[in-house]
Scaffold this motif. Structure first.
Motif, short mmCIF file in Angstrom:
data_model
loop_
_atom_site.label_atom_id
_atom_site.label_comp_id
_atom_site.label_asym_id
_atom_site.label_seq_id
_atom_site.Cartn_x
_atom_site.Cartn_y
_atom_site.Cartn_z
N MET A 105 12.57 -23.18 25.90
CA MET A 105 12.60 -23.85 24.61
C MET A 105 11.16 -23.94 24.08
N ASP A 106 10.92 -23.29 22.94
CA ASP A 106 9.57 -23.27 22.37
C ASP A 106 9.35 -24.37 21.35
N LYS A 107 10.37 -24.67 20.55
CA LYS A 107 10.24 -25.67 19.50
C LYS A 107 11.47 -26.57 19.49
N LEU A 108 11.27 -27.78 18.95
CA LEU A 108 12.35 -28.76 18.92
C LEU A 108 12.12 -29.68 17.73
N TRP A 141 13.24 -34.94 19.75
CA TRP A 141 12.28 -35.13 20.84
C TRP A 141 11.93 -36.61 21.01
N GLU A 182 9.40 -29.05 13.38
CA GLU A 182 9.53 -28.54 14.74
C GLU A 182 8.22 -28.78 15.47
N SER A 229 12.36 -31.46 25.44
CA SER A 229 13.71 -31.67 25.97
C SER A 229 14.59 -32.19 24.85
N ASP A 230 15.80 -31.67 24.77
CA ASP A 230 16.73 -32.16 23.76
C ASP A 230 17.80 -33.04 24.38
#
Length: 129
Positions: free
Chosen positions: A1-4, A9, A43, A67-68
């Motif tokens: 996972m690169d972006k969230l 978050w 993001e 982490s989502d």
């Protein structure tokens, strides 16, 4: 996972109990990303600096992981690291609040004379400003 997403978050890192509270905080300007006021859907990536204001406290944290999923507090603490300056400032502010906690004394409701003085003062301020 690169972006969230930022709100997801913040929720997963346990800064807010729900995503809607995280969203409200971001929209209310309580969260800054690298010094800028972001949108909720911003993001974030590892290495970004967040400033999060909750109540009297303001935390400056660096994103270490994404982490989502919301997990326990020990695992959530691994997602970020608070800066040393932020920790020091928060502890100093907490000590000041604790020291000044007993100093707020009121004598009850204002009496008639005090109310008149308050009304005069307010009128004077409104007329001047």
């Amino acid at each position: 996972m690169d972006k969230l997403r930022l709100d997801k978050w913040l929720w997963a890192a346990r800064f807010f109990k729900t995503r809607s509270l995280a969203k409200a905080a971001v929209e209310g300007g309580k969260v800054k990303v690298d010094g800028d006021r972001p949108k909720v859907s911003k993001e974030i990536a590892v290495g970004m600096m967040l400033t999060i204001r909750r109540g009297f406290d303001e935390q400056e944290v660096e994103v270490l992981a994404l982490s989502d999923q919301r997990r326990g507090a020990p695992e959530a603490a691994l997602l970020y690291q608070e800066t040393d300056a932020s920790l020091k400032l928060r502890s100093e502010d907490a000590a000041l609040r604790k020291a000044n906690a007993g100093e707020i004394h009121t004598e009850g409701r204002p009496n008639k004379k005090q109310r008149r003085q308050i009304h005069r003062f307010v009128r004077k301020v409104v007329d001047e400003g």
